[in-house]
Design a protein around this motif. Structure first.
Motif, PDB file in Angstrom:
ATOM      1  N   LEU A 140       0.847  -1.183   0.000  1.00 36.44           N
ATOM      2  CA  LEU A 140       0.000   0.000   0.000  1.00 36.44           C
ATOM      3  C   LEU A 140       0.884   1.236   0.000  1.00 36.44           C
ATOM      4  CD1 LEU A 140      -2.511  -1.178   2.753  1.00 36.44           C
ATOM      5  CD2 LEU A 140      -2.897  -1.173   0.274  1.00 36.44           C
ATOM      6  N   GLU A 141       0.304   2.370  -0.402  1.00 36.35           N
ATOM      7  CA  GLU A 141       1.048   3.622  -0.378  1.00 36.35           C
ATOM      8  C   GLU A 141       0.269   4.672   0.387  1.00 36.35           C
ATOM      9  OE1 GLU A 141       2.072   4.753  -4.397  1.00 36.35           O
ATOM     10  OE2 GLU A 141       3.897   3.519  -4.292  1.00 36.35           O
ATOM     11  N   THR A 142       0.977   5.573   1.036  1.00 43.09           N
ATOM     12  CA  THR A 142       0.325   6.674   1.737  1.00 43.09           C
ATOM     13  C   THR A 142       0.080   7.815   0.734  1.00 43.09           C
ATOM     14  OG1 THR A 142       2.265   7.998   2.347  1.00 43.09           O
ATOM     15  CG2 THR A 142       1.763   6.059   3.726  1.00 43.09           C
ATOM     16  N   PRO A 143      -0.730   8.800   1.117  1.00 38.89           N
ATOM     17  CA  PRO A 143      -0.972   9.931   0.215  1.00 38.89           C
ATOM     18  C   PRO A 143       0.274  10.753  -0.104  1.00 38.89           C
ATOM     19  CG  PRO A 143      -2.709   9.803   1.871  1.00 38.89           C
ATOM     20  CD  PRO A 143      -1.647   8.833   2.285  1.00 38.89           C
ATOM     21  N   VAL A 197       3.526   9.477   8.868  1.00 40.46           N
ATOM     22  CA  VAL A 197       3.056   8.344   9.675  1.00 40.46           C
ATOM     23  C   VAL A 197       1.618   7.984   9.292  1.00 40.46           C
ATOM     24  CG1 VAL A 197       4.670   8.576  11.581  1.00 40.46           C
ATOM     25  CG2 VAL A 197       2.606   9.949  11.601  1.00 40.46           C
ATOM     26  N   SER A 198       1.315   8.206   8.020  1.00 38.74           N
ATOM     27  CA  SER A 198      -0.047   7.959   7.519  1.00 38.74           C
ATOM     28  C   SER A 198      -0.414   6.486   7.481  1.00 38.74           C
ATOM     29  CB  SER A 198      -0.202   8.544   6.113  1.00 38.74           C
ATOM     30  OG  SER A 198       0.119   9.909   6.090  1.00 38.74           O
ATOM     31  N   HIS A 199       0.579   5.611   7.637  1.00 39.88           N
ATOM     32  CA  HIS A 199       0.279   4.180   7.667  1.00 39.88           C
ATOM     33  C   HIS A 199      -0.408   3.767   8.961  1.00 39.88           C
ATOM     34  CE1 HIS A 199       4.017   4.860   9.697  1.00 39.88           C
ATOM     35  NE2 HIS A 199       4.246   3.600   9.990  1.00 39.88           N
ATOM     36  N   ASN A 211     -15.802   4.518  13.752  1.00 44.10           N
ATOM     37  CA  ASN A 211     -15.627   5.000  12.390  1.00 44.10           C
ATOM     38  C   ASN A 211     -14.158   4.903  12.012  1.00 44.10           C
ATOM     39  OD1 ASN A 211     -18.361   5.719  12.336  1.00 44.10           O
ATOM     40  ND2 ASN A 211     -17.951   7.831  12.970  1.00 44.10           N
ATOM     41  N   ARG A 212     -13.850   4.104  11.011  1.00 47.48           N
ATOM     42  CA  ARG A 212     -12.479   4.046  10.509  1.00 47.48           C
ATOM     43  C   ARG A 212     -12.228   5.266   9.624  1.00 47.48           C
ATOM     44  NH1 ARG A 212     -13.973  -1.276  11.109  1.00 47.48           N
ATOM     45  NH2 ARG A 212     -12.321  -2.807  11.550  1.00 47.48           N
ATOM     46  N   LEU A 213     -11.146   5.968   9.899  1.00 46.71           N
ATOM     47  CA  LEU A 213     -10.834   7.187   9.146  1.00 46.71           C
ATOM     48  C   LEU A 213      -9.774   6.868   8.094  1.00 46.71           C
ATOM     49  CD1 LEU A 213     -10.773   9.670  12.158  1.00 46.71           C
ATOM     50  CD2 LEU A 213     -12.682   9.128  10.638  1.00 46.71           C
ATOM     51  N   GLU A 214     -10.176   6.143   7.082  1.00 45.24           N
ATOM     52  CA  GLU A 214      -9.214   5.670   6.077  1.00 45.24           C
ATOM     53  C   GLU A 214      -8.906   6.738   5.029  1.00 45.24           C
ATOM     54  OE1 GLU A 214     -11.111   2.095   4.773  1.00 45.24           O
ATOM     55  OE2 GLU A 214     -10.419   0.940   6.517  1.00 45.24           O
ATOM     56  N   ASP A 215      -9.614   7.860   5.102  1.00 49.27           N
ATOM     57  CA  ASP A 215      -9.397   8.940   4.130  1.00 49.27           C
ATOM     58  C   ASP A 215      -8.584  10.078   4.754  1.00 49.27           C
ATOM     59  OD1 ASP A 215     -11.299   9.695   5.944  1.00 49.27           O
ATOM     60  OD2 ASP A 215     -12.610  10.687   4.484  1.00 49.27           O
ATOM     61  N   ARG A 216      -7.786   9.748   5.768  1.00 44.17           N
ATOM     62  CA  ARG A 216      -6.958  10.764   6.411  1.00 44.17           C
ATOM     63  C   ARG A 216      -5.496  10.325   6.434  1.00 44.17           C
ATOM     64  NH1 ARG A 216      -9.955  14.720   8.658  1.00 44.17           N
ATOM     65  NH2 ARG A 216      -8.207  15.567   9.865  1.00 44.17           N
ATOM     66  N   ALA A 217      -4.625  11.299   6.347  1.00 46.47           N
ATOM     67  CA  ALA A 217      -3.187  11.090   6.492  1.00 46.47           C
ATOM     68  C   ALA A 217      -2.758  11.586   7.868  1.00 46.47           C
ATOM     69  CB  ALA A 217      -2.428  11.821   5.392  1.00 46.47           C
ATOM     70  N   LEU A 218      -1.535  11.229   8.265  1.00 47.72           N
ATOM     71  CA  LEU A 218      -0.994  11.658   9.557  1.00 47.72           C
ATOM     72  C   LEU A 218       0.462  12.069   9.349  1.00 47.72           C
ATOM     73  CD1 LEU A 218      -1.961  11.837  12.545  1.00 47.72           C
ATOM     74  CD2 LEU A 218      -0.930   9.589  12.903  1.00 47.72           C
ATOM     75  N   SER A 231      -3.343  15.271  11.891  1.00 44.54           N
ATOM     76  CA  SER A 231      -4.259  14.456  11.093  1.00 44.54           C
ATOM     77  C   SER A 231      -4.914  15.370  10.070  1.00 44.54           C
ATOM     78  CB  SER A 231      -5.310  13.805  11.997  1.00 44.54           C
ATOM     79  OG  SER A 231      -6.255  13.077  11.224  1.00 44.54           O
ATOM     80  N   VAL A 232      -4.874  14.960   8.815  1.00 42.10           N
ATOM     81  CA  VAL A 232      -5.292  15.833   7.708  1.00 42.10           C
ATOM     82  C   VAL A 232      -6.030  15.000   6.658  1.00 42.10           C
ATOM     83  CG1 VAL A 232      -3.000  15.498   6.649  1.00 42.10           C
ATOM     84  CG2 VAL A 232      -4.414  17.427   5.927  1.00 42.10           C
ATOM     85  N   PRO A 233      -7.053  15.553   5.999  1.00 44.34           N
ATOM     86  CA  PRO A 233      -7.697  14.820   4.905  1.00 44.34           C
ATOM     87  C   PRO A 233      -6.665  14.368   3.870  1.00 44.34           C
ATOM     88  CG  PRO A 233      -8.975  16.779   5.456  1.00 44.34           C
ATOM     89  CD  PRO A 233      -7.693  16.865   6.240  1.00 44.34           C
ATOM     90  N   ALA A 234      -6.774  13.125   3.428  1.00 40.92           N
ATOM     91  CA  ALA A 234      -5.766  12.527   2.547  1.00 40.92           C
ATOM     92  C   ALA A 234      -5.509  13.375   1.302  1.00 40.92           C
ATOM     93  CB  ALA A 234      -6.198  11.118   2.151  1.00 40.92           C
ATOM     94  N   GLY A 235      -6.563  13.930   0.732  1.00 39.09           N
ATOM     95  CA  GLY A 235      -6.427  14.700  -0.508  1.00 39.09           C
ATOM     96  C   GLY A 235      -5.667  16.003  -0.340  1.00 39.09           C
TER      97      GLY A 235
END
Length: 369
Positions: free
Chosen positions: A6-9, A53-55, A138-145, A198-202
């Motif tokens: 997998l890849e992070t944003p 650390v988005s993983h 709620n899993r927050l899979e659309d966020r980066a860290l 924590s930030v929206p992935a996009g």
């Protein structure tokens, strides 16, 4: 067959910056950039370093009774956590082992969780399995860290978001950085002051670029992250703690809430209570080898000298500490050999390397107190 990672944003940004990508917890992650691990480590200690650390797994617990529900899996006192505050805790197993370590923040109307990348597939289903009606995960899979760490981190990012400067250690706030909505905690995994964002992935790449444009900020990879956390005496799940180690053995008794020690109603409470009363058979300790050679994970720890070698433990993490300017390690040893200053030998490639038990952190923490 080759593993599909997998890849992070931020993957394309890592490659643009010359990051050397390696497999880690199922993700392609940068272990270092062209400057190298040593330079990245020292940049974090003296200035500010940016880590992806988005993983890690991000999730939220929503609904009345969320704190009590989470306490079904952890000895931490979650109910005592005030809005805008975060704490470190352990998820425990029925046998008293550590399922994972995690961060939990009280956001007022919900709890925000961060769990390890390698364990999110275990942790989140385990949490869901104990939730009562009215509480949901709620899993927050659309966020980066993104972690920005070092003495210059907060002064730098505060030029873009002044509210961050007033956050205390383990404080959490929602704010904006250049118009990007973020959740910021004053915490990290380096022993230095800093923030995790924590930030929206996009919008993660735009944020990372804005942070890297700040004076004194440079990118850092997994290699520096590991040497920094080890100098700081912080555990890595899968190395220093796992399902075979208890909170008492791991010297993490401070994560067991005072109220929880009167209720004893968390998974593994019987083992924790017994080890608190009678002492564990082994303890996690810091180790300082003599000379310059590091002792890596799984190195046997012996006592008694060449005349009567006795294996009394094993190294779980070891490296050369750039700030320490020497090797450092952590491991588990039989309790009778765990006192600070105890002389031991580490069997590196079959040859004894003299070492002594030493208190951690090896490099003092510089959190914002």
């Amino acid at each position: 067959m080759a593993e599909t990672l997998l890849e992070t944003p931020l993957a394309s940004l890592h490659r643009e910056l010359g990051g050397k990508m390696v497999p880690f917890a199922g993700y392609a992650m940068p272990v270092q950039y062209p400057a190298g691990i040593l330079a990245e480590h020292l940049a974090c200690r003296s200035g500010a370093a940016l880590f992806d650390v988005s993983h890690m797994g991000q999730a939220e617990l929503v609904g009345e009774g969320a704190a009590g529900a989470l306490e079904r899996l952890t000895p931490a006192d979650v109910k005592i956590l005030k809005p805008g505050r975060q704490k470190y805790g352990l998820l425990t197993t029925e046998s008293g082992g550590i399922l994972d370590d995690f961060m939990v923040a009280n956001l007022g109307d919900r709890l925000f969780l961060v769990v390890n990348a390698s364990r999110k597939g275990v942790d989140l289903p385990a949490i869901e399995a104990v939730l009562p009606a009215g509480v949901r995960l709620n899993r927050l899979e659309d966020r980066a860290l993104i972690a920005l760490q070092g003495p210059a981190a907060v002064p730098a990012v505060a030029t873009l978001a002044p509210a961050i400067a007033s956050l205390g250690f383990m404080g959490v706030t929602s704010t904006e950085i250049q118009g990007i909505p973020v959740l910021v905690s004053r915490s990290g995994y380096t022993g230095e002051d800093g923030v995790e964002i924590s930030v929206p992935a996009g919008q993660a790449e735009a944020l990372a670029r804005a942070l890297l444009a700040l004076p004194g900020v440079s990118p850092a990879g997994l290699g520096a992250r590991d040497s920094l956390r080890l100098e700081a005496g912080l555990c890595l799940y899968g190395n220093d703690i796992d399902e075979t180690t208890s909170p008492v053995e791991a010297n993490l008794v401070w994560t067991v809430g005072k109220r929880r020690r009167t209720e004893w109603n968390f998974p593994g409470a019987e083992r924790v209570r017994e080890e608190l009363d009678n002492g564990p058979k082994r303890l996690r300790v810091g180790l300082l080898p003599e000379g310059r050679q590091p002792a890596r994970a799984h190195t046997p720890i012996t006592a008694g000298g060449a005349a009567a070698w006795e294996t009394v433990g094993e190294v779980t993490s070891g490296t050369f500490g750039p700030s320490l300017n020497g090797p450092c390690a952590m491991g588990y040893v039989a309790r009778e050999h765990a006192a600070d200053g105890t002389a031991l030998d580490l069997l590196v490639r079959g040859k004894p390397l003299a070492a002594r038990v030493a208190p951690t952190p090896f490099v003092p923490h510089r959190y914002a107190r």
